[in-house]
Every structure is written in C-alpha cells, then in structure tokens.
Design a protein around this motif. Sequence first.
Motif, mmCIF file in Angstrom:
data_model
loop_
_atom_site.group_PDB
_atom_site.id
_atom_site.type_symbol
_atom_site.label_atom_id
_atom_site.label_comp_id
_atom_site.label_asym_id
_atom_site.label_seq_id
_atom_site.Cartn_x
_atom_site.Cartn_y
_atom_site.Cartn_z
ATOM 1 N N LYS A 98 -21.144 -0.577 11.152
ATOM 2 C CA LYS A 98 -22.480 -0.110 10.776
ATOM 3 C C LYS A 98 -22.461 1.366 10.373
ATOM 4 O O LYS A 98 -23.054 1.757 9.354
ATOM 5 C CB LYS A 98 -23.445 -0.334 11.944
ATOM 6 C CG LYS A 98 -24.886 0.066 11.669
ATOM 7 C CD LYS A 98 -25.807 -0.484 12.739
ATOM 8 C CE LYS A 98 -25.467 0.095 14.103
ATOM 9 N NZ LYS A 98 -25.807 1.534 14.203
ATOM 10 N N VAL A 102 -26.269 -5.309 9.826
ATOM 11 C CA VAL A 102 -24.844 -5.357 9.472
ATOM 12 C C VAL A 102 -24.138 -6.329 10.406
ATOM 13 O O VAL A 102 -24.283 -6.254 11.628
ATOM 14 C CB VAL A 102 -24.202 -3.959 9.571
ATOM 15 C CG1 VAL A 102 -22.739 -4.014 9.138
ATOM 16 C CG2 VAL A 102 -24.964 -2.954 8.713
ATOM 17 N N CYS A 133 -26.245 -7.795 5.826
ATOM 18 C CA CYS A 133 -25.050 -7.196 5.219
ATOM 19 C C CYS A 133 -23.826 -7.744 5.960
ATOM 20 O O CYS A 133 -23.575 -7.376 7.116
ATOM 21 C CB CYS A 133 -25.118 -5.677 5.321
ATOM 22 S SG CYS A 133 -23.581 -4.827 4.876
ATOM 23 N N ASN A 190 -20.379 -7.367 6.510
ATOM 24 C CA ASN A 190 -19.376 -6.330 6.281
ATOM 25 C C ASN A 190 -17.985 -6.802 6.706
ATOM 26 O O ASN A 190 -17.840 -7.852 7.329
ATOM 27 C CB ASN A 190 -19.782 -5.075 7.059
ATOM 28 C CG ASN A 190 -18.980 -3.854 6.648
ATOM 29 O OD1 ASN A 190 -18.643 -3.696 5.477
ATOM 30 N ND2 ASN A 190 -18.654 -3.005 7.596
#
Length: 713
Positions: free
Chosen positions: A39, A111, A137, A139
Amino acid sequence: MGLTSDSVGIKAVDMGFSVKKDNSDAIMAALAGNPNVGKSSVFNCLTGLNQHTGNWPGKTVANASGSCFRHDREFILVDIPGTYSLMAHSAEEEVARDFICYGGAEAVIVVCDATALERSLNLVLQTIEITKRVVVCVNLLDEAEKKGIKINLELLSRRLGVPVVGTSAKCGKGMDRLLESVESTAMGEAPEGCRVRYLAPIEAAAEKLENVLLGKIKALNPRWAALRLLENDSGTVSGIYSYTGLDPDSPELADALKEANKSLLDAGITPERLKDNIASCLILNAEDIINGAVEFDNPDYGRRDRKIDRLLTGRLTGVPLMLLLLGLVLWLTITGANYPSALLSDLLFFIEDKLVALCGYAGIPEAVYAPVIFGVYRVLAWVVSVMLPPMAIFFPLFTLLEDLGYLPRVAFNLDKAFKKCCSCGKQALTMCMGFGCNAAGIIGCRIIDSPRERLIAVITNSFVPCNGRFPLLISVTSMFLISGTGVAGSAAGALILTFFILLGILMTFAVSRLLSVSLLKGKPSSFTLELPPYRRPDIGRIIVRSVLDRTLYVLGRAVTVAAPAGLIIWLLANLTADGIPLLKHLSAFLDPAGRLMGLDGVILLAFILGFPANELVIPLIIMMYMSNGTLAELDSLTAMKELFVQNGWTWITAVSVMLFSLFHWPCSTTMLTIKKETGSMGWTLLSFAIPTAAGIIICILFSSVAGALSLAG
C-alpha cells in the motif's frame, strides 16, 4: 502522468477526520489495505513522497497524505493505517474505519496482495458495505506471475461490482489506469457493489433497522449502520450517532433495535456470536468470489517459504538462529564502524584546529571562542564521529532484515514469552527497533493495539541498548573482557555483547511481567501476525531510506540535545569554587554512591551529564580523569585502559559500568519521545525511574558479590 507532492492538512474531529482541500476540483481518495500488500509503495509511486515501506505489519501507524495529477486533474491521496478489518478492534482499525466513514473521501482504493487475494477480500467487502465508491487495486502482479498465479480481473470486477485494476507498484505499472478508475468512480454514478449475504436471522434483523434508518441518514450506508448498531460496539455506535445526528433515544429506533435483538436471540444468536457469524459470512463470501477467478499453475508455490520458516520459526531452531543473526549484525557493526569512526573523528578535530587558528587570526579572545569550540563543537564532534558510522551500518542491516520479511518471524518466536508476561508479541518488533534508537522504538510502539500493552512496551524499551550505548559497551569489553585481537577478538566481543543484550531482553520480560501484575494489570490481547512472503530486497533503496529516514533523523535529534549539553559541560569543567572545578566538587559528592555500585564519583557523574546523549559518557570520564577543561580523546584503547587502571578500574568496575550502561535512565531524546507518545508526565517519570532503579540494584548486588568472591579468592 505528471506527479507532484504536496502536503494536506488533516485534523481530527469527534467522529473521525476531515481533510482540507485547497483545490475544490481535486478528488480525494483514501488508500486502504492489509499490512504488507504494498500500500505504501502504491502511495509512493503515485505521490513521490517516498514514505518508508517495510516488509512487516504495522508500518503505517498514522495518516500520510500527498497529491498527484493526471490530465490536469488533481488527486489527493490519504494513506490510512494498514488493517485486516474495519471491525475496530484496534486503534489502527478505528482510524481506518473512521476516515472511510467520515473523512469525506470521494473514493476508496483498497490495495490487495495478488499472491494472497482471498485474505485481502475480507477488507474489500467490508469497505464496499460502507461505500460503493471503491476501486480494488490488485498489487504485486509481478510477484504473482513469478509464482504462477493467474487472476481474472474482469471476472473479479463483475463479482465485486466495482472496478478492479491490476498493478505492480515497484515497477510503476497500472498506475495511470488506477487513477482513471478512481476518477470515473468518484465523478460518475456510484457502482452497484456486491451485497454480502449473511445468515437469514441476521439479514432479517438488519432489514428491520435499515427500514427505520432509511431517510434518516444520508451520509452513511443504512445497511452498514444497521449491522453496526446490532453489534453494539460502543466506539462505532457513538460515531454513527455523532456523525448522522441520529437521536439514540428515538422511540422508533429504540423499538426497532429491541425487536431486532429479540429476533436474533430467538434464533440462538447472542451478541457474542453475532460478531463471529458476521466475520464467518464475510470469509465465506470472499471464498465464493475468488472461486474460479484465481488459478495456480503450481498450487504448492509457497513450499520454499514454508521450508525456510520451519528453520527460522521452528521450536528448536528459531531462537538459536535469531541469536546467531543478532550476533552477526553486532559483529558487522563493531568491525565495520571502527575505521570510518576514526577517520571521521580525525576530520572533525582537524576542522576544530582550523577553527581555533581562524579565531586567533581574527583576534577573537579565547574566553569568547572556547565555550563554543571546546564546548559545543567538541561535544558535537564526539557525538557525530561515534554515532554516525555504527548507525550507518546497523540501520541498513536492520532494514535489510525488515524488507526480507524476517522481523515478523522474530515477533513470532518471542510471542509466547511475551504472552507469559501478559504482554504482546508485537513488543518484539519495537524492541528490535530500540537497538538502533530507543526513541525510534518508542514511536514504533504505536503498532501495538492495546493501550495497556503499548505502555508496557514504552516503559521497557530502554532495557535494550541503543546505538548510543554500543561504543561504551564495545570499548569496555575490548579493554577489560577480551584478550584476543583480529577476527577472534571481534568474535569474542560480539559474543559478550550478545550476552549483555540477552540480559536486557530478560529484564524486559521480567519488568513487563511485573507491570502486568501491578500497575498495568490485564490479560494479554490476541493479535493477527502475518508472516509475509520472503522478498528480494532493493539494496539501493534500503541504503537510501535507512540513511535518510533513520540514521540522519536520529543523529539530528541527538545533535540538538548534545549542543547545549556541550556548553554546560564546558562551564562545569572551567568554573571553579575554592580553586577547584565544579566537576570535581560534584564527582566527590557522588563518590560514596558510585563506590557502592562498583563505580566511582567520576563515572556516576559522567552518566548523569551524559543524559543528553549516551555517547558522551566515555569522553566525560576521560576528561575528568585527566583534569582537562574540555572533552579529551586518547590515541588508542591501550592508552585509555592505562588511564582507567591508574584511576582504580578493575574487571569489577568494567562489568559494573557495562551493567549500569545497560540498565539506567533513557537519554533526553527518548524521554521527550515518551512524553510525546504517552501524553503523561507520570508515565514518563516512571519510564525514567524503573530502569534507573534496576541499574542501581543490579550494580550494588554484582559489586558486592564479585568483591566478596575476589577477597575470598
């Protein structure tokens, strides 16, 4: 995509946070996520603020904010604390939940870790319950690809009902698409969002309350508010009432709440079981969403990590390997710091000579420049030359272990020991930070959720020796406790230092236990400790961040307190009473107490005057023994040992000095940090008194027993 950084004012209000936007057209987005999902890396990639990242839970303990631009649209990003849940069981969860609920964010970026997506979805579902304006998101796609993990982002988006964007923050991939999704989510119609399915009795009870809340609250999702009122968590409920203006005494609301609770009890769902059922349903919903959206080429991709963990966290191997790594870090710090420390000292004292010559050339009287150069500057030169080299070695090594993912394993190994002390396993992480700087360790205590356990960690942090105490421990060990030289001598010194550090750790356990059964009674709280995957560290980034974020920061704080201390020390050494310097009067007054502890008045006074910085203790002892008016430096450890022996030092004196260095009051920087973190002068004074009392008692006991044995021998 053009990126800039900017500061954003954040102020706390009763029910959460509000954020001031200088640009009314800017989009403010909260950045949420589990610990250790990258993050802060996403935040750094977008804003360029270079917030420190680390491979262990609890790095973000306060809100950070910055801004970036895409196609002339400004985005204000607020990096809220990493958390596994929004159920507000900890301070971090409470801050994250309150900002999402009340902070005025127009979108929330959650995230997730592509290598452990199912675990991250729990937070995603809870966030969608609060607000539909969510962008997921995913990631670390680069790491997922290496492990043979394939994620169907489109299928995931359809099931969640919100945009899902894949990114690799370290490479900067997907950032433009992420901001595009944030803009469309914030400016357009709110996405539909998936609806978490709970047990039928919970759904029926929530619906009763939701029907009452509809129309009465606009700023919060009525369904989420209904579920939280049913859970009856005091902090969450008070926040809902404060923010929405709901009247808790409203007959309509009270009747609906009473009826809903009765229906739950009739179904056998007690208030205690309600939270467990809600959490279980969230997990089951996450499993349904992830099913078929994630495929594994190698289902056993984590086998290597598990093999390493069997060694690093094993019952028989975990602690020995931890001690071996600690000894190795200390050995590298000791052997690596000596030469650069000597070079830096020569340079700084060469500059001092030039400053003296310049003052003489300019006709400045010695009475004017002596306090500044021989007092303030010389003390600063000592502090910098002694502190900087070992910190420049220790902090990168510490950061390397952190980024590799080893520090959570340390907490895991020590968790049972801290539990027996009625404390928290996370205290192991803050204790590790204390080896670099106790002030940094105190700040790190924010990651501990329980206020009681956080205070225990704060009070006991100074029992581990900080970077400022290592020079004394190393030099005294080298002079009096080892006889070898070269690699053998360094290894023996590292072994002895490791022993003294173990004493500090044992004292941490003992005092933690004592506080837990007296002033800070309570049961140890449970916490979720994620053992992150082992990751290849970025060596260049480690060096830069450890130097900028830690070494120079700690050195700067030490310098600010060492400068005025230098002036005071010079005045005490040069002002006289009855023809005798004030330092000698003070050391003579303290001599009986010092002798009782196995020290002498000079040593005890040096520790007192070294309160601003522990690095000053050895040069102060040398100065007073040599009757100099300024801090003095000897050419070698051999010359220093001869001076100390001439003034009555024995091996008993040396060990007593090391024990008192290990167990005595925190330095001024640490004390100021304790006051700031606890907000209480009482806890600050107790943090001063406990290690001081421990040091005095241990030194008296040791010197008495050792002296008796020496006489008997």
